[in-house]
Write a protein that holds these residues in place. Structure first.
Motif, PDB file in Angstrom:
ATOM      1  N   ILE A 112       0.848  -1.205   0.000  1.00  9.68           N
ATOM      2  CA  ILE A 112       0.000   0.000   0.000  1.00  9.68           C
ATOM      3  C   ILE A 112       0.875   1.243   0.000  1.00  9.68           C
ATOM      4  CG2 ILE A 112      -1.611   1.358   1.399  1.00  9.68           C
ATOM      5  CD1 ILE A 112      -2.943  -1.321   2.161  1.00  9.68           C
ATOM      6  N   PHE A 113       1.901   1.268   0.836  1.00  9.16           N
ATOM      7  CA  PHE A 113       2.771   2.443   0.888  1.00  9.16           C
ATOM      8  C   PHE A 113       3.456   2.681  -0.457  1.00  9.16           C
ATOM      9  CE2 PHE A 113       6.883   4.503   1.492  1.00  9.16           C
ATOM     10  CZ  PHE A 113       6.451   5.703   2.038  1.00  9.16           C
ATOM     11  N   ALA A 114       3.960   1.619  -1.079  1.00  9.42           N
ATOM     12  CA  ALA A 114       4.667   1.770  -2.355  1.00  9.42           C
ATOM     13  C   ALA A 114       3.756   2.331  -3.443  1.00  9.42           C
ATOM     14  CB  ALA A 114       5.250   0.428  -2.794  1.00  9.42           C
ATOM     15  N   VAL A 115       2.535   1.833  -3.514  1.00 10.09           N
ATOM     16  CA  VAL A 115       1.594   2.310  -4.535  1.00 10.09           C
ATOM     17  C   VAL A 115       1.197   3.758  -4.270  1.00 10.09           C
ATOM     18  CG1 VAL A 115      -0.739   2.008  -5.458  1.00 10.09           C
ATOM     19  CG2 VAL A 115       0.737   0.025  -5.144  1.00 10.09           C
ATOM     20  N   VAL A 116       0.881   4.066  -3.032  1.00 13.51           N
ATOM     21  CA  VAL A 116       0.476   5.435  -2.697  1.00 13.51           C
ATOM     22  C   VAL A 116       1.640   6.400  -2.928  1.00 13.51           C
ATOM     23  CG1 VAL A 116      -0.235   6.974  -0.808  1.00 13.51           C
ATOM     24  CG2 VAL A 116      -1.355   4.767  -1.107  1.00 13.51           C
ATOM     25  N   LYS A 117       2.843   6.025  -2.505  1.00 12.26           N
ATOM     26  CA  LYS A 117       4.010   6.893  -2.692  1.00 12.26           C
ATOM     27  C   LYS A 117       4.273   7.148  -4.172  1.00 12.26           C
ATOM     28  CE  LYS A 117       8.453   8.257  -1.211  1.00 12.26           C
ATOM     29  NZ  LYS A 117       8.515   9.356  -2.133  1.00 12.26           N
ATOM     30  N   ALA A 118       4.206   6.106  -4.982  1.00 11.65           N
ATOM     31  CA  ALA A 118       4.425   6.279  -6.423  1.00 11.65           C
ATOM     32  C   ALA A 118       3.359   7.192  -7.022  1.00 11.65           C
ATOM     33  CB  ALA A 118       4.420   4.925  -7.125  1.00 11.65           C
ATOM     34  N   GLY A 119       2.116   7.022  -6.608  1.00 14.92           N
ATOM     35  CA  GLY A 119       1.044   7.874  -7.117  1.00 14.92           C
ATOM     36  C   GLY A 119       1.212   9.326  -6.708  1.00 14.92           C
ATOM     37  N   VAL A 120       1.516   9.551  -5.449  1.00 12.52           N
ATOM     38  CA  VAL A 120       1.704  10.915  -4.950  1.00 12.52           C
ATOM     39  C   VAL A 120       2.922  11.561  -5.609  1.00 12.52           C
ATOM     40  CG1 VAL A 120       2.291  12.253  -2.885  1.00 12.52           C
ATOM     41  CG2 VAL A 120       0.484  10.548  -2.771  1.00 12.52           C
ATOM     42  N   ASP A 121       4.012  10.804  -5.734  1.00 12.93           N
ATOM     43  CA  ASP A 121       5.199  11.342  -6.406  1.00 12.93           C
ATOM     44  C   ASP A 121       4.893  11.694  -7.858  1.00 12.93           C
ATOM     45  OD1 ASP A 121       6.803  11.139  -4.173  1.00 12.93           O
ATOM     46  OD2 ASP A 121       7.773   9.272  -4.801  1.00 12.93           O
ATOM     47  N   ARG A 122       4.169  10.821  -8.526  1.00 10.94           N
ATOM     48  CA  ARG A 122       3.852  11.055  -9.931  1.00 10.94           C
ATOM     49  C   ARG A 122       2.980  12.296 -10.100  1.00 10.94           C
ATOM     50  NH1 ARG A 122       6.087   9.045 -14.624  1.00 10.94           N
ATOM     51  NH2 ARG A 122       4.602   9.400 -16.276  1.00 10.94           N
ATOM     52  N   PHE A 123       1.932  12.399  -9.280  1.00  7.41           N
ATOM     53  CA  PHE A 123       1.060  13.575  -9.369  1.00  7.41           C
ATOM     54  C   PHE A 123       1.810  14.854  -9.002  1.00  7.41           C
ATOM     55  CE2 PHE A 123      -2.482  10.386  -8.654  1.00  7.41           C
ATOM     56  CZ  PHE A 123      -2.882  10.400  -9.980  1.00  7.41           C
ATOM     57  N   GLY A 124       2.710  14.760  -8.016  1.00  6.78           N
ATOM     58  CA  GLY A 124       3.527  15.918  -7.653  1.00  6.78           C
ATOM     59  C   GLY A 124       4.431  16.339  -8.795  1.00  6.78           C
ATOM     60  N   ALA A 125       5.023  15.379  -9.473  1.00  5.61           N
ATOM     61  CA  ALA A 125       5.898  15.681 -10.609  1.00  5.61           C
ATOM     62  C   ALA A 125       5.100  16.292 -11.757  1.00  5.61           C
ATOM     63  CB  ALA A 125       6.608  14.414 -11.076  1.00  5.61           C
ATOM     64  N   GLN A 126       3.898  15.774 -11.989  1.00  2.00           N
ATOM     65  CA  GLN A 126       3.062  16.329 -13.052  1.00  2.00           C
ATOM     66  C   GLN A 126       2.659  17.767 -12.742  1.00  2.00           C
ATOM     67  OE1 GLN A 126       0.021  13.311 -13.194  1.00  2.00           O
ATOM     68  NE2 GLN A 126       1.064  12.173 -14.816  1.00  2.00           N
ATOM     69  N   ALA A 127       2.304  18.029 -11.497  1.00  2.00           N
ATOM     70  CA  ALA A 127       1.934  19.395 -11.106  1.00  2.00           C
ATOM     71  C   ALA A 127       3.137  20.327 -11.230  1.00  2.00           C
ATOM     72  CB  ALA A 127       1.393  19.401  -9.676  1.00  2.00           C
ATOM     73  N   PHE A 128       4.303  19.852 -10.801  1.00  2.00           N
ATOM     74  CA  PHE A 128       5.523  20.646 -10.903  1.00  2.00           C
ATOM     75  C   PHE A 128       5.818  20.977 -12.369  1.00  2.00           C
ATOM     76  CE2 PHE A 128      10.149  21.066 -11.284  1.00  2.00           C
ATOM     77  CZ  PHE A 128      10.406  22.004 -10.299  1.00  2.00           C
ATOM     78  N   THR A 129       5.628  20.001 -13.234  1.00  2.00           N
ATOM     79  CA  THR A 129       5.876  20.208 -14.664  1.00  2.00           C
ATOM     80  C   THR A 129       4.918  21.236 -15.250  1.00  2.00           C
ATOM     81  OG1 THR A 129       6.741  17.971 -14.886  1.00  2.00           O
ATOM     82  CG2 THR A 129       6.018  19.053 -16.903  1.00  2.00           C
ATOM     83  N   LYS A 130       3.661  21.179 -14.838  1.00  2.00           N
ATOM     84  CA  LYS A 130       2.694  22.168 -15.322  1.00  2.00           C
ATOM     85  C   LYS A 130       3.077  23.582 -14.900  1.00  2.00           C
ATOM     86  CE  LYS A 130      -1.307  19.200 -15.811  1.00  2.00           C
ATOM     87  NZ  LYS A 130      -2.668  18.892 -15.362  1.00  2.00           N
ATOM     88  N   LEU A 131       3.624  23.704 -13.696  1.00  2.00           N
ATOM     89  CA  LEU A 131       4.006  25.013 -13.188  1.00  2.00           C
ATOM     90  C   LEU A 131       5.315  25.545 -13.782  1.00  2.00           C
ATOM     91  CD1 LEU A 131       3.136  24.585  -9.402  1.00  2.00           C
ATOM     92  CD2 LEU A 131       1.942  26.019 -11.063  1.00  2.00           C
ATOM     93  N   THR A 132       6.272  24.625 -13.993  1.00  2.00           N
ATOM     94  CA  THR A 132       7.611  25.066 -14.387  1.00  2.00           C
ATOM     95  C   THR A 132       7.999  24.706 -15.814  1.00  2.00           C
ATOM     96  OG1 THR A 132       8.698  23.032 -13.671  1.00  2.00           O
ATOM     97  CG2 THR A 132       8.399  24.784 -12.008  1.00  2.00           C
ATOM     98  N   GLY A 133       7.335  23.740 -16.395  1.00  2.00           N
ATOM     99  CA  GLY A 133       7.711  23.282 -17.726  1.00  2.00           C
ATOM    100  C   GLY A 133       8.849  22.268 -17.717  1.00  2.00           C
ATOM    101  N   SER A 134       9.368  21.911 -16.536  1.00  2.00           N
ATOM    102  CA  SER A 134      10.466  20.948 -16.407  1.00  2.00           C
ATOM    103  C   SER A 134       9.989  19.734 -15.626  1.00  2.00           C
ATOM    104  CB  SER A 134      11.640  21.567 -15.655  1.00  2.00           C
ATOM    105  OG  SER A 134      12.173  22.648 -16.353  1.00  2.00           O
ATOM    106  N   TRP A 135      10.308  18.550 -16.148  1.00  2.00           N
ATOM    107  CA  TRP A 135      10.001  17.311 -15.420  1.00  2.00           C
ATOM    108  C   TRP A 135      11.099  17.104 -14.375  1.00  2.00           C
ATOM    109  CZ3 TRP A 135       5.848  14.384 -15.081  1.00  2.00           C
ATOM    110  CH2 TRP A 135       5.938  13.149 -14.468  1.00  2.00           C
ATOM    111  N   PRO A 136      10.749  16.893 -13.117  1.00  2.00           N
ATOM    112  CA  PRO A 136      11.767  16.824 -12.063  1.00  2.00           C
ATOM    113  C   PRO A 136      12.700  15.623 -12.149  1.00  2.00           C
ATOM    114  CG  PRO A 136       9.605  16.334 -11.183  1.00  2.00           C
ATOM    115  CD  PRO A 136       9.401  16.768 -12.591  1.00  2.00           C
ATOM    116  N   GLY A 137      12.325  14.565 -12.839  1.00  2.00           N
ATOM    117  CA  GLY A 137      13.162  13.364 -12.896  1.00  2.00           C
ATOM    118  C   GLY A 137      14.125  13.346 -14.058  1.00  2.00           C
TER     119      GLY A 137
END
Length: 90
Positions: free
Chosen positions: A64-89
């Motif tokens: 459960i932790f691994a799935v939730v962490k991956a989902g939260v990280d992914r959504f955070g990266a997508q939001a960051f990309t929308k704001l900055t235009g750069s993918w964090p990874g």
């Protein structure tokens, strides 16, 4: 990604990690109640539980932790990309 963007993402990643921990903890509690009918999962040092019971609880909690962490990280990266235009990874 530039060094400045990498530094800018660090707080987002930190908050995402804390959020993932909180969300997965609550979700595990709900799942464990349904599976075992108990409010609390067995701990590794609780002698009244079988080893298989303790390991099953740990495996479910970890998954459960691994799935939730991956989902939260992914959504955070997508939001960051929308704001900055750069993918964090990258």
């Amino acid at each position: 990604m530039s060094g400045g963007a990498t530094l800018a993402y660090r707080p987002v990643g930190l908050v995402a990690g804390v959020a993932a921990g909180a969300i997965s903890g609550r979700l595990f509690t709900v799942v464990w109640k349904r599976i075992a009918g108990e409010d609390d999962a067995p701990g590794a040092l609780q002698s009244e539980y079988k080893t298989s019971h303790v390991l099953l609880a740990a495996a479910i909690q970890g998954a459960i932790f691994a799935v939730v962490k991956a989902g939260v990280d992914r959504f955070g990266a997508q939001a960051f990309t929308k704001l900055t235009g750069s993918w964090p990874g990258d």
